[in-house]
Design a protein around this motif. Structure first.
Motif, PDB file in Angstrom:
ATOM      1  N   MET A 115      13.112  -6.965 -17.099  1.00 15.95           N
ATOM      2  CA  MET A 115      13.355  -7.669 -15.845  1.00 15.95           C
ATOM      3  C   MET A 115      14.785  -7.422 -15.405  1.00 15.95           C
ATOM      4  SD  MET A 115      12.684 -11.664 -14.900  1.00 15.95           S
ATOM      5  CE  MET A 115      14.192 -12.391 -15.479  1.00 15.95           C
ATOM      6  N   ARG A 116      14.999  -7.461 -14.093  1.00 12.35           N
ATOM      7  CA  ARG A 116      16.338  -7.259 -13.539  1.00 12.35           C
ATOM      8  C   ARG A 116      16.515  -8.176 -12.340  1.00 12.35           C
ATOM      9  NH1 ARG A 116      18.423  -1.394 -11.578  1.00 12.35           N
ATOM     10  NH2 ARG A 116      18.057  -1.051 -13.775  1.00 12.35           N
ATOM     11  N   GLN A 161       9.686  -8.232  -6.827  1.00 11.80           N
ATOM     12  CA  GLN A 161       8.983  -6.959  -6.933  1.00 11.80           C
ATOM     13  C   GLN A 161       8.415  -6.836  -8.340  1.00 11.80           C
ATOM     14  OE1 GLN A 161      11.514  -3.731  -5.496  1.00 11.80           O
ATOM     15  NE2 GLN A 161      12.644  -5.210  -4.263  1.00 11.80           N
ATOM     16  N   VAL A 162       7.098  -6.726  -8.422  1.00 13.05           N
ATOM     17  CA  VAL A 162       6.423  -6.675  -9.717  1.00 13.05           C
ATOM     18  C   VAL A 162       5.634  -5.373  -9.801  1.00 13.05           C
ATOM     19  CG1 VAL A 162       4.765  -7.802 -11.249  1.00 13.05           C
ATOM     20  CG2 VAL A 162       6.218  -9.195  -9.749  1.00 13.05           C
ATOM     21  N   SER A 163       5.876  -4.623 -10.869  1.00 10.70           N
ATOM     22  CA  SER A 163       5.103  -3.421 -11.122  1.00 10.70           C
ATOM     23  C   SER A 163       4.158  -3.748 -12.276  1.00 10.70           C
ATOM     24  CB  SER A 163       6.025  -2.263 -11.490  1.00 10.70           C
ATOM     25  OG  SER A 163       5.261  -1.119 -11.789  1.00 10.70           O
ATOM     26  N   THR A 167       9.761  -2.929 -13.592  1.00 14.39           N
ATOM     27  CA  THR A 167      10.293  -1.722 -12.969  1.00 14.39           C
ATOM     28  C   THR A 167      11.807  -1.735 -13.112  1.00 14.39           C
ATOM     29  OG1 THR A 167      10.428  -0.414 -10.924  1.00 14.39           O
ATOM     30  CG2 THR A 167      10.372  -2.811 -10.683  1.00 14.39           C
ATOM     31  N   THR A 168      12.404  -0.539 -13.222  1.00 16.83           N
ATOM     32  CA  THR A 168      13.855  -0.452 -13.381  1.00 16.83           C
ATOM     33  C   THR A 168      14.567  -0.145 -12.068  1.00 16.83           C
ATOM     34  OG1 THR A 168      13.675   1.873 -13.988  1.00 16.83           O
ATOM     35  CG2 THR A 168      13.671   0.252 -15.785  1.00 16.83           C
ATOM     36  N   SER A 169      13.806   0.129 -11.005  1.00 21.38           N
ATOM     37  CA  SER A 169      14.420   0.380  -9.705  1.00 21.38           C
ATOM     38  C   SER A 169      13.599  -0.303  -8.621  1.00 21.38           C
ATOM     39  CB  SER A 169      14.523   1.883  -9.436  1.00 21.38           C
ATOM     40  OG  SER A 169      13.240   2.467  -9.447  1.00 21.38           O
TER      41      SER A 169
END
Length: 135
Positions: free
Chosen positions: A64-65, A87-89, A76-78
Motif C-alpha cells: 500500500m502507498r 486506487q485498488v489493483s 499497485t506501486t504506481s
C-alpha cells in the motif's frame, strides 16, 4: 527493551517524536503525536508513505502507498490511469454499502443546461425524416 518517547508539555507533532533525515540531514519524515488534547498519532513524509510486507529486508513487496497528494494505492506501486483518491489493483470485498458516482453524475459537472422538450421532439422528428429518406 521497550522504547518510550514522551511528548514535552505543550509541544506537538513529529518534532517531539522520531525524525527521519536524508543523507544531507534534511528531515523528510517522522512519527510523533499531534495535538494537546487528541494525542493522535502523526506520520509525516514529504514524498509519501509506503507499506511493505516480506520475510526479510531483501524480499519485500509494497502492499500500500499513500502519495504526497493524498491518494491511496492498494495492490499497485504506481498511480493507475484515470487516477482517483482510492486506487485498488485487484479484487475487493465489502460488507457495507459501496457508494460510487459515475462521470455522468450532475454533481461532477458545471454549466448543465436543461433540454427543452419541444426542441428535443423537433430534433427527433428531423432524424426520423432523414432515416425515412435513407430507407
Amino acid at each position: 527493551f521497550p522504547v518510550t518517547i514522551q511528548r514535552l508539555s505543550g509541544d506537538e507533532g513529529v518534532s517531539n517524536g522520531i525524525s527521519f533525515k536524508d543523507q544531507i540531514g534534511t528531515t523528510v519524515g517522522g512519527i510523533g503525536v499531534e495535538g494537546i488534547s487528541t494525542n493522535d498519532l502523526q506520520i509525516m513524509s514529504s514524498v509519501g508513505i509506503k507499506f511493505y510486507t516480506g520475510s526479510n529486508l531483501i524480499n519485500t513487496n509494497q502492499r500500500m502507498r499513500i502519495t504526497s497528494g493524498g491518494n491511496v494505492l492498494i495492490g499497485t506501486t504506481s498511480e493507475l490511469s484515470g487516477g482517483g483518491r482510492l486506487q485498488v489493483s485487484g479484487d475487493g470485498r465489502f460488507t457495507g454499502d459501496v457508494i460510487a458516482f459515475s462521470s455522468s453524475d450532475k454533481r461532477l459537472k458545471d454549466n448543465i443546461n436543461k433540454i427543452k422538450i419541444q426542441t428535443l421532439n423537433s430534433k427527433i422528428q428531423k432524424l426520423r425524416k432523414e432515416l425515412q429518406k435513407i430507407q
